[in-house]
Design a protein around this motif. Structure first.
Motif, PDB file in Angstrom:
ATOM      1  N   PRO A   4       0.755  -1.255  -0.071  1.00 58.36           N
ATOM      2  CA  PRO A   4      -0.001  -0.019  -0.070  1.00 58.36           C
ATOM      3  C   PRO A   4       0.827   1.241   0.108  1.00 58.36           C
ATOM      4  CG  PRO A   4      -0.908  -1.539   1.505  1.00 58.36           C
ATOM      5  CD  PRO A   4       0.472  -1.936   1.119  1.00 58.36           C
ATOM      6  N   ARG A   5       0.276   2.417  -0.485  1.00 56.20           N
ATOM      7  CA  ARG A   5       1.175   3.524  -0.772  1.00 56.20           C
ATOM      8  C   ARG A   5       1.723   4.117   0.360  1.00 56.20           C
ATOM      9  NH1 ARG A   5       4.575   5.124  -4.141  1.00 56.20           N
ATOM     10  NH2 ARG A   5       5.560   6.458  -2.658  1.00 56.20           N
ATOM     11  N   ALA A   6       1.054   3.968   1.553  1.00 53.74           N
ATOM     12  CA  ALA A   6       1.601   4.379   2.991  1.00 53.74           C
ATOM     13  C   ALA A   6       2.864   3.837   3.484  1.00 53.74           C
ATOM     14  CB  ALA A   6       0.428   4.350   3.971  1.00 53.74           C
ATOM     15  N   PHE A   7       3.045   2.551   3.006  1.00 56.42           N
ATOM     16  CA  PHE A   7       3.902   1.711   3.399  1.00 56.42           C
ATOM     17  C   PHE A   7       5.345   1.642   2.319  1.00 56.42           C
ATOM     18  CE2 PHE A   7       0.623  -0.804   5.393  1.00 56.42           C
ATOM     19  CZ  PHE A   7       0.372   0.051   6.484  1.00 56.42           C
ATOM     20  N   ALA A   8       5.030   2.244   1.153  1.00 58.62           N
ATOM     21  CA  ALA A   8       6.274   2.210   0.129  1.00 58.62           C
ATOM     22  C   ALA A   8       7.414   2.786   0.263  1.00 58.62           C
ATOM     23  CB  ALA A   8       5.790   2.786  -1.327  1.00 58.62           C
ATOM     24  N   LEU A   9       8.457   2.108   0.113  1.00 52.84           N
ATOM     25  CA  LEU A   9       9.809   2.593   0.229  1.00 52.84           C
ATOM     26  C   LEU A   9      10.261   2.630  -0.840  1.00 52.84           C
ATOM     27  CD1 LEU A   9      12.283   3.157   1.911  1.00 52.84           C
ATOM     28  CD2 LEU A   9      12.873   0.644   2.116  1.00 52.84           C
ATOM     29  N   ASP A  10      10.492   3.920  -1.737  1.00 50.85           N
ATOM     30  CA  ASP A  10      10.980   4.277  -2.978  1.00 50.85           C
ATOM     31  C   ASP A  10      12.362   4.950  -3.103  1.00 50.85           C
ATOM     32  OD1 ASP A  10       8.358   3.570  -3.828  1.00 50.85           O
ATOM     33  OD2 ASP A  10       7.427   5.579  -3.538  1.00 50.85           O
ATOM     34  N   ASP A  11      13.178   5.181  -1.916  1.00 49.17           N
ATOM     35  CA  ASP A  11      14.311   5.695  -2.062  1.00 49.17           C
ATOM     36  C   ASP A  11      15.181   4.932  -2.233  1.00 49.17           C
ATOM     37  OD1 ASP A  11      15.938   8.547  -1.408  1.00 49.17           O
ATOM     38  OD2 ASP A  11      16.894   6.943  -0.037  1.00 49.17           O
ATOM     39  N   LEU A  12      15.825   4.797  -3.183  1.00 49.93           N
ATOM     40  CA  LEU A  12      16.990   3.784  -3.732  1.00 49.93           C
ATOM     41  C   LEU A  12      18.008   3.898  -2.681  1.00 49.93           C
ATOM     42  CD1 LEU A  12      17.805   1.632  -5.731  1.00 49.93           C
ATOM     43  CD2 LEU A  12      19.091   3.269  -7.075  1.00 49.93           C
ATOM     44  N   PRO A  13      18.682   4.933  -2.238  1.00 46.67           N
ATOM     45  CA  PRO A  13      19.734   4.942  -1.298  1.00 46.67           C
ATOM     46  C   PRO A  13      19.449   4.257  -0.188  1.00 46.67           C
ATOM     47  CG  PRO A  13      20.019   7.048  -2.373  1.00 46.67           C
ATOM     48  CD  PRO A  13      18.533   6.264  -2.871  1.00 46.67           C
ATOM     49  N   GLU A  14      18.298   4.507   0.287  1.00 44.89           N
ATOM     50  CA  GLU A  14      17.649   3.880   1.352  1.00 44.89           C
ATOM     51  C   GLU A  14      17.432   2.202   1.388  1.00 44.89           C
ATOM     52  OE1 GLU A  14      14.244   4.319   4.939  1.00 44.89           O
ATOM     53  OE2 GLU A  14      14.369   5.919   3.243  1.00 44.89           O
ATOM     54  N   ILE A  15      16.903   1.790   0.046  1.00 51.49           N
ATOM     55  CA  ILE A  15      16.665   0.447  -0.213  1.00 51.49           C
ATOM     56  C   ILE A  15      18.128  -0.279  -0.279  1.00 51.49           C
ATOM     57  CG2 ILE A  15      16.094  -1.016  -2.106  1.00 51.49           C
ATOM     58  CD1 ILE A  15      13.870   0.702  -2.730  1.00 51.49           C
ATOM     59  N   GLN A  16      19.037   0.506  -0.874  1.00 46.60           N
ATOM     60  CA  GLN A  16      20.500  -0.200  -0.816  1.00 46.60           C
ATOM     61  C   GLN A  16      21.169  -0.279   0.397  1.00 46.60           C
ATOM     62  OE1 GLN A  16      22.374   2.392  -3.865  1.00 46.60           O
ATOM     63  NE2 GLN A  16      21.811   0.899  -5.574  1.00 46.60           N
ATOM     64  N   TRP A 103       1.466  -7.235  12.069  1.00 46.36           N
ATOM     65  CA  TRP A 103       2.857  -7.282  12.050  1.00 46.36           C
ATOM     66  C   TRP A 103       3.492  -6.351  11.301  1.00 46.36           C
ATOM     67  CZ3 TRP A 103       3.744 -12.066  14.656  1.00 46.36           C
ATOM     68  CH2 TRP A 103       5.107 -12.320  15.085  1.00 46.36           C
ATOM     69  N   ASN A 104       4.342  -5.469  12.021  1.00 43.40           N
ATOM     70  CA  ASN A 104       5.143  -4.472  11.258  1.00 43.40           C
ATOM     71  C   ASN A 104       6.497  -4.785  10.856  1.00 43.40           C
ATOM     72  OD1 ASN A 104       3.267  -2.612  11.740  1.00 43.40           O
ATOM     73  ND2 ASN A 104       4.318  -1.387  13.106  1.00 43.40           N
ATOM     74  N   TYR A 105       6.940  -4.513   9.729  1.00 40.68           N
ATOM     75  CA  TYR A 105       8.211  -5.129   9.208  1.00 40.68           C
ATOM     76  C   TYR A 105       8.787  -4.061   7.966  1.00 40.68           C
ATOM     77  CZ  TYR A 105       5.264  -6.632   5.398  1.00 40.68           C
ATOM     78  OH  TYR A 105       4.345  -6.870   4.362  1.00 40.68           O
ATOM     79  N   ILE A 106      10.174  -4.389   7.678  1.00 41.56           N
ATOM     80  CA  ILE A 106      10.818  -3.678   6.896  1.00 41.56           C
ATOM     81  C   ILE A 106      11.501  -4.658   5.963  1.00 41.56           C
ATOM     82  CG2 ILE A 106      12.766  -2.124   6.183  1.00 41.56           C
ATOM     83  CD1 ILE A 106      12.640  -0.971   9.192  1.00 41.56           C
ATOM     84  N   ALA A 107      11.015  -4.662   4.433  1.00 51.24           N
ATOM     85  CA  ALA A 107      11.690  -5.603   3.625  1.00 51.24           C
ATOM     86  C   ALA A 107      11.935  -5.091   2.184  1.00 51.24           C
ATOM     87  CB  ALA A 107      10.564  -6.949   3.644  1.00 51.24           C
ATOM     88  N   VAL A 108      12.947  -5.748   1.488  1.00 55.99           N
ATOM     89  CA  VAL A 108      13.088  -5.570   0.132  1.00 55.99           C
ATOM     90  C   VAL A 108      13.099  -6.504  -0.725  1.00 55.99           C
ATOM     91  CG1 VAL A 108      14.800  -4.532  -1.685  1.00 55.99           C
ATOM     92  CG2 VAL A 108      14.584  -3.182   0.682  1.00 55.99           C
ATOM     93  N   HIS A 109      12.524  -6.585  -1.748  1.00 55.81           N
ATOM     94  CA  HIS A 109      12.428  -7.617  -2.911  1.00 55.81           C
ATOM     95  C   HIS A 109      13.041  -7.198  -4.073  1.00 55.81           C
ATOM     96  CE1 HIS A 109       8.714 -10.028  -1.200  1.00 55.81           C
ATOM     97  NE2 HIS A 109       9.667  -9.933  -0.210  1.00 55.81           N
ATOM     98  N   ALA A 110      14.264  -7.891  -4.573  1.00 55.24           N
ATOM     99  CA  ALA A 110      14.923  -7.328  -5.537  1.00 55.24           C
ATOM    100  C   ALA A 110      14.633  -8.365  -6.648  1.00 55.24           C
ATOM    101  CB  ALA A 110      16.508  -7.216  -5.323  1.00 55.24           C
ATOM    102  N   TYR A 111      14.632  -8.013  -8.040  1.00 57.10           N
ATOM    103  CA  TYR A 111      14.444  -9.168  -8.989  1.00 57.10           C
ATOM    104  C   TYR A 111      15.685  -8.976 -10.314  1.00 57.10           C
ATOM    105  CZ  TYR A 111       9.732  -9.245  -6.943  1.00 57.10           C
ATOM    106  OH  TYR A 111       8.610  -9.157  -6.128  1.00 57.10           O
ATOM    107  N   GLY A 112      15.935  -9.887 -10.662  1.00 54.75           N
ATOM    108  CA  GLY A 112      16.790  -9.681 -11.938  1.00 54.75           C
ATOM    109  C   GLY A 112      17.062 -11.356 -12.636  1.00 54.75           C
ATOM    110  N   LYS A 113      18.073 -11.109 -13.379  1.00 50.08           N
ATOM    111  CA  LYS A 113      18.519 -12.393 -14.330  1.00 50.08           C
ATOM    112  C   LYS A 113      20.126 -12.309 -14.055  1.00 50.08           C
ATOM    113  CE  LYS A 113      14.608 -12.487 -17.611  1.00 50.08           C
ATOM    114  NZ  LYS A 113      14.596 -12.482 -18.940  1.00 50.08           N
TER     115      LYS A 113
END
Length: 212
Positions: A4-16, A103-113
């Motif tokens: 959901p939009r309220a939970f989206a983490l879009d900042d790439l440096p923070e994701i990395q 349940w609260n949590y922080i997560a990142v899903h990364a996709y690639g070949k």
């Protein structure tokens, strides 16, 4: 990952940063043997590619590397802090009682070949870099070069390496941002007062002030 939009983490440096702080990731693939998953320490080069590139290795005896070599898309999961959220944390419980656990949590899903390789020099660079990362800070850090060369050569023959450029990435911070400021404060205080260090860790991420 449903975000959901309220939970989206879009900042790439923070994701990395979250990727780099996650010591053990989950690599998920689909191939001839169906879904497979391995738990792996990975390295991120944040400057390589638009979203960064992951480096790691698998045991040659692990059939999952064949899924990577056939060009199928892989999913890598980086799980951050997490905690159960009791309705008792919310002031709203006393006001109207219309609250439920979550349940609260922080997560990142990364996709690639991935690109799979078995070149000894490239493998040595990967395992050396992984070792340096996780030995860093120890009083007497162990290095790959501490082991006999012929022993390391034999170990390298038993693994395959891979690089995985991140084509797309999905970050999520579910930290009660959909609750009122009072409820968010209650969550933060409730987790901070817990005897479980995992709860205390997540408490530090709960936003201060007005909910988003």
């Amino acid at each position: 990952m449903y975000t959901p939009r309220a939970f989206a983490l879009d900042d790439l440096p923070e994701i990395q940063q979250l990727i780099q702080h996650t010591r053990l990731a989950q690599l998920v693939t689909f191939g001839e043997h169906g879904l497979q998953a391995s738990h792996l320490p990975l390295l991120l080069n944040p400057e390589e590619g638009p979203n960064g590139t992951l480096y790691g290795h698998l045991a040659k005896a692990n059939p999952q590397w064949h899924d990577l070599s056939n060009g199928s898309e892989a999913l890598v999961i980086f799980a951050g802090a997490e905690a159960y959220i009791s309705p008792a944390f919310y002031p709203a419980k006393a006001e109207h009682g219309k609250v439920v656990p979550t349940w609260n949590y922080i997560a990142v899903h990364a996709y690639g070949k991935a690109d799979v390789f078995s070149d000894p020099e490239r493998l040595l660079k990967v395992v050396s870099a992984l070792t340096e990362r996780h030995e860093n800070g120890r009083a007497q850090p162990w290095a790959v070069s501490d082991a006999p060369t012929d022993y390391i050569d034999g170990m390298l023959k038993a693994i395959v390496g891979f690089t995985l450029p991140i084509d797309r990435v999905n970050g999520k911070r579910k930290l009660s941002q959909n609750r009122s400021a009072a409820d968010m404060a209650g969550v933060r205080e409730g987790l901070a007062a817990s005897v479980d260090v995992r709860d205390q860790t997540l408490a530090r991420f709960i936003p201060q002030g007005v909910a988003e």
